[in-house]
Design an enzyme around this catalytic site. Structure first.
Site: not given
Length: 335
Positions: A112, A310
């Site tokens: 991320d 994610h």
């Protein structure tokens, strides 16, 4: 290959917490194992704990695995000024951690926001960071126009989430009255097994008058997130607040200015990319992934994990561990 250091690493079967001094303050880290140093950098809203599955796996494979709390998170320093969270500060922190651990070089792994922190660390300090693994967010060279101006053009009447995060206090006022509930919803919204609309990214566009959390799914929990896991994250953010993590978003224009000299720069060290098929980032940044042969000339391998969202190293820990260990072994065999 990393050389022996004056700072002993813990035994392979033991994870050790410590605080180390860096030029900008102190960084909390957790380390396990001995061997070449692998520095792992988390994203938003996470902590060192997001690497809990990787620490023992990398240690068992013969590496000194270190997961940090990025500045502003957990037990690391939390400067008050928003501009203390610019990319250059994070790069400096990472260099400081390597030095504090008695090492000269390290492989860096980021997820991320940790992915651009990792790639910029390798880009700006190739003498320290000799290889880079990027999870969920692919490398894209600096370019284009001022980020906040570009983001203002996204989504029509709806507001792009990075724009929503810009004003200090705004997102905090949404999150901090119910940190645990907000985190649970945010994790579910981006997880491969619970993301609404198949993970198409619609969550990231906030209609006028709405809040980001209004787009979260109902009362669902991703399979990878236990009650204990959620408690760990909630307790960390209830203690530290969210401002430090959100301030990373509030420096995107400063980063664009600071990194002007690296416009279009290639990341030449040996690299790895791992993305999730159901992660909106994979779709949004598909052009960046297609450009890897040009932008990542040292790319060893690139992988998209089917059905994964994610939170890749937590959702598919075993698969990510295997890919990381295979890549690290290849990189260090060639070193």
């Amino acid at each position: 290959m990393s050389q022996p250091t004056d700072t002993p690493a813990p035994p392979t079967d033991e994870a050790v917490h410590r605080l180390v001094d860096v030029p900008g303050g102190r960084i909390h880290l957790v380390e396990q194992g001995s061997g070449p140093l692998v520095l792992m950098v988390h994203g938003f809203p996470e902590s060192w704990y997001s690497w809990r599955h990787q620490l023992p796996a990398l240690a068992a494979a013969g590496f000194r695995a270190v997961a940090i709390d990025v500045r502003g998170y957990g037990r690391s320093s939390k400067p008050r000024d928003v501009d203390a969270y610019r990319m250059l500060a994070h790069v400096s922190d990472n260099v400081g951690v390597v030095r504090a651990l008695g090492e000269e070089t390290a492989t860096i792994v980021g997820h991320d926001w940790g992915s651009p922190i990792a790639s910029n660390s390798a880009l700006l300090r190739p003498d320290v960071f000799t290889a880079a693994a990027l999870l969920s967010v692919p490398y894209a060279p600096r370019g284009g126009g001022r980020p906040t101006e570009l983001f203002a053009q996204f989504g029509g009447a709806a507001e792009f989430y990075m724009s929503y995060f810009q004003a200090p206090g705004r997102a905090e006022s949404e999150i901090e009255p119910d940190v645990r509930g907000w985190l649970a919803g945010f994790y579910a919204a981006l997880s491969g097994d619970t993301a609404p609309s198949g993970g198409d990214g619609s969550l990231f566009f906030v209609p006028p008058g709405a809040r980001l959390r209004d787009g979260f799914p109902g009362d669902v929990r991703p399979a990878w997130l236990t009650e204990t896991d959620l408690d760990v994250y909630a307790e960390e953010f209830e203690r530290s607040g969210l401002a430090g993590g959100l301030n990373r978003y509030r420096n995107i224009d400063r980063d664009w200015e600071d990194l002007a000299a690296w416009d279009g720069a290639l990341l030449t060290q040996p690299s790895l990319f791992i993305g999730g098929e159901r992660d909106a980032s994979t779709a949004w940044l598909a052009d960046a992934i297609k450009a890897f042969p040009a932008t990542l000339p040292g790319l060893v391998s690139s992988h998209i994990i089917e059905g994964c969202g994610h939170w890749i190293q937590q959702e598919r820990a075993d698969e990510v561990n295997r890919l990381l260990v295979d890549w690290l072994t290849t990189v260090h065999r060639k070193a």
